[in-house]
Design a protein around this motif. Structure first.
Motif, PDB file in Angstrom:
ATOM      1  N   ALA A  55      32.637  43.672  36.527  1.00  0.00           N
ATOM      2  CA  ALA A  55      33.459  43.054  35.489  1.00  0.00           C
ATOM      3  C   ALA A  55      34.670  42.344  36.096  1.00  0.00           C
ATOM      4  O   ALA A  55      34.998  41.212  35.716  1.00  0.00           O
ATOM      5  N   GLU A  56      35.334  42.995  37.057  1.00  0.00           N
ATOM      6  CA  GLU A  56      36.511  42.391  37.678  1.00  0.00           C
ATOM      7  C   GLU A  56      36.130  41.240  38.592  1.00  0.00           C
ATOM      8  O   GLU A  56      36.907  40.300  38.784  1.00  0.00           O
ATOM      9  N   ARG A  57      34.928  41.292  39.124  1.00  0.00           N
ATOM     10  CA  ARG A  57      34.445  40.198  39.974  1.00  0.00           C
ATOM     11  C   ARG A  57      34.357  38.904  39.159  1.00  0.00           C
ATOM     12  O   ARG A  57      34.770  37.836  39.617  1.00  0.00           O
ATOM     13  N   GLU A  58      33.838  39.020  37.946  1.00  0.00           N
ATOM     14  CA  GLU A  58      33.715  37.841  37.087  1.00  0.00           C
ATOM     15  C   GLU A  58      35.082  37.345  36.636  1.00  0.00           C
ATOM     16  O   GLU A  58      35.311  36.134  36.557  1.00  0.00           O
ATOM     17  N   ALA A  59      35.985  38.278  36.332  1.00  0.00           N
ATOM     18  CA  ALA A  59      37.343  37.874  35.947  1.00  0.00           C
ATOM     19  C   ALA A  59      38.037  37.170  37.101  1.00  0.00           C
ATOM     20  O   ALA A  59      38.742  36.165  36.910  1.00  0.00           O
ATOM     21  N   ALA A  60      37.848  37.683  38.320  1.00  0.00           N
ATOM     22  CA  ALA A  60      38.449  37.064  39.496  1.00  0.00           C
ATOM     23  C   ALA A  60      37.875  35.677  39.741  1.00  0.00           C
ATOM     24  O   ALA A  60      38.598  34.755  40.149  1.00  0.00           O
ATOM     25  N   ARG A  61      36.584  35.522  39.505  1.00  0.00           N
ATOM     26  CA  ARG A  61      35.942  34.217  39.708  1.00  0.00           C
ATOM     27  C   ARG A  61      36.579  33.160  38.797  1.00  0.00           C
ATOM     28  O   ARG A  61      36.856  32.037  39.219  1.00  0.00           O
TER      29      ARG A  61
END
Length: 455
Positions: free
Chosen positions: A72-78
């Protein structure tokens, strides 16, 4: 990514329990990271201090780091990275650091490269925490609480951290008479101030990617140039920086005053006069050259290095003039001149502005605790507002010229450590480059290109 995973599920709380307890305590809990720190912060009721420390210790010491949380945080960071890449004011300071330090130490990416996001695994995060989350690298600071109470609670909630070969966790509350530990081994990812008995004399005996090598590596400024051609952008952006002073340098308050004196901002200020519009870069640049949309001084300081300079944004057709304007403003602060030089009125205004900005910032308890933690990490004690004000009031015009030359023309300094520096500028330009001159050549004509033999 570590800071993004703060206040998620832990071995003692589910993510839902964590969210509920944070909500009950006022919802002002956050985690953030910068080049030299990872910070976990909370602002709540004084009576809730035990609950606050419980939540903080849980997320710092016992996170679960579940795969679905990372995803989830990976997508937010992207998404965030894409937003930042489209904003020159946000991404170009990162590029400036990369060029200034050759991609090492302080030049490493503070913003995760997008291509690395998919490679990042839970095990990578756990290994990072294992290497860097050590008691000698931690400070617990608070404002508005009793020192002894904080000390007892810190022992209760953080006392089970396994100690390494260095020292134990230090704690401090913002109480003027509180005794603060004198740490001899404080460090960040960029620098280290350990005594010879704490660590090996050289990190060269360890593998380059080892904790010992990375944590003791000294920031090495190299300078250089990077031109990024983006002809569709409305403005061309120019950053020129020089190696500044480390935060522990005796002249750090002089350089901070100089940065305030230069000041600057955008050509339009929503709020009118009083928002820095009497600073030098307003009166000598923005108010006179209407093709310049933005002109601002910057000052980044770290434990063993720093960056000082000016950033500009201007219409592409004004590139040649803008480079000369920037070089002239840097040159003008290095010596007294009969026309256009820095005077006592400007200096007095800058001193007062720096003191007032510090005092107003410290009205916030959250800022107080953050400032306290950083000062204990760097100095081993807190410098009071009165101390800082005295240091600022002591700055003279002669100090300004001397320190400006330490940074911009180090070969002229009376200090051997300064004369060993190349003085090479770091130049970053982005936008339509068709009319951009050789910025280094422009700086050279002002004596601001450094000493080639020391590069």
């Amino acid at each position: 990514m570590i800071d993004r995973l703060g206040f998620k599920s832990t071995t003692n709380r589910t993510a839902e329990q964590m969210t509920l307890e944070i909500s009950q305590l006022g919802q002002q809990f956050m985690s953030s990271s910068s080049r030299d720190t990872i910070m976990y912060q909370a602002s709540s009721y004084t009576s809730a201090l035990p609950s606050v420390l419980s939540l903080l210790s849980d997320t710092v010491l016992h996170p679960q780091l579940l795969p679905h949380e990372l995803d989830a945080e990976r997508e937010a960071a992207r998404w965030e990275i894409a937003e930042i890449m489209d904003k020159p004011a946000l991404i170009l300071p990162e590029v400036l650091h990369e060029v200034a330090y050759g991609g090492e130490t302080l030049g490493r990416d503070a913003l995760c490269p997008e291509e690395r996001l998919d490679e990042m695994k839970v095990d990578d995060l756990k290994e990072y925490r294992r290497r860097w989350y050590r008691p000698e690298r931690m400070v617990i600071a608070a404002a508005g609480v009793e020192h002894e109470e904080l000390k007892d609670l810190a022992e209760e909630y953080f006392g089970d951290i396994k100690s390494s070969a260095l020292a134990s966790t230090s704690t401090s509350a913002s109480k003027p008479t509180a005794s603060l530990p004198q740490k001899q081994h404080l460090s960040t990812s960029a620098s280290h101030s350990a005594s010879p008995t704490d660590l090996p004399a050289s990190s060269s005996t360890f593998p380059a990617d080892s904790f010992e090598a990375i944590s003791t590596a000294k920031a090495r400024y190299v300078g250089g140039s990077k031109y990024l051609h983006k002809p569709t952008e409305e403005f061309t952006h120019l950053y020129v920086g020089y190696e500044g002073l480390p935060v522990t340098d005796e002249d750090i308050y002089v350089l901070a005053t100089l940065q305030i004196l230069l000041g600057g901002g955008h050509s339009f200020s929503a709020g009118g006069p009083g928002k820095g519009m009497y600073s030098r870069l307003y009166t000598h640049v923005l108010n006179l050259h209407h093709s310049v949309d933005y002109c601002q001084s910057f000052h980044h300081c770290y434990l063993d290095s720093g960056l000082f300079g000016i950033a500009m944004a201007f219409t592409p057709g004004y590139a040649s003039e803008a480079a000369w304007i920037l070089a002239s403003q840097l040159d003008a602060i290095t010596r007294p001149t009969t026309r256009g030089g820095v005077g006592e009125i400007e200096l007095s205004r800058a001193r007062n502005q720096l003191k007032s900005s510090l005092a107003m910032a410290l009205e916030s308890r959250l800022v107080q605790s953050e400032d306290l933690g950083r000062q204990v990490l760097v100095y081993g004690r807190k410098h009071t507002m009165d101390e800082m004000a005295r240091r600022i009031d002591a700055v003279t015009l002669a100090d300004l010229y001397r320190v400006a030359n330490r940074v911009l023309r180090p070969s002229t300094s009376s200090l051997l450590s300064d004369r060993e520096k190349s003085g090479r500028p770091t130049i970053v330009v982005q936008g339509d480059l068709d009319r951009v001159p050789d910025v280094l050549e422009v700086l050279k004509r002002k004596g601001l290109a450094g000493s080639p033999e020391l590069e």
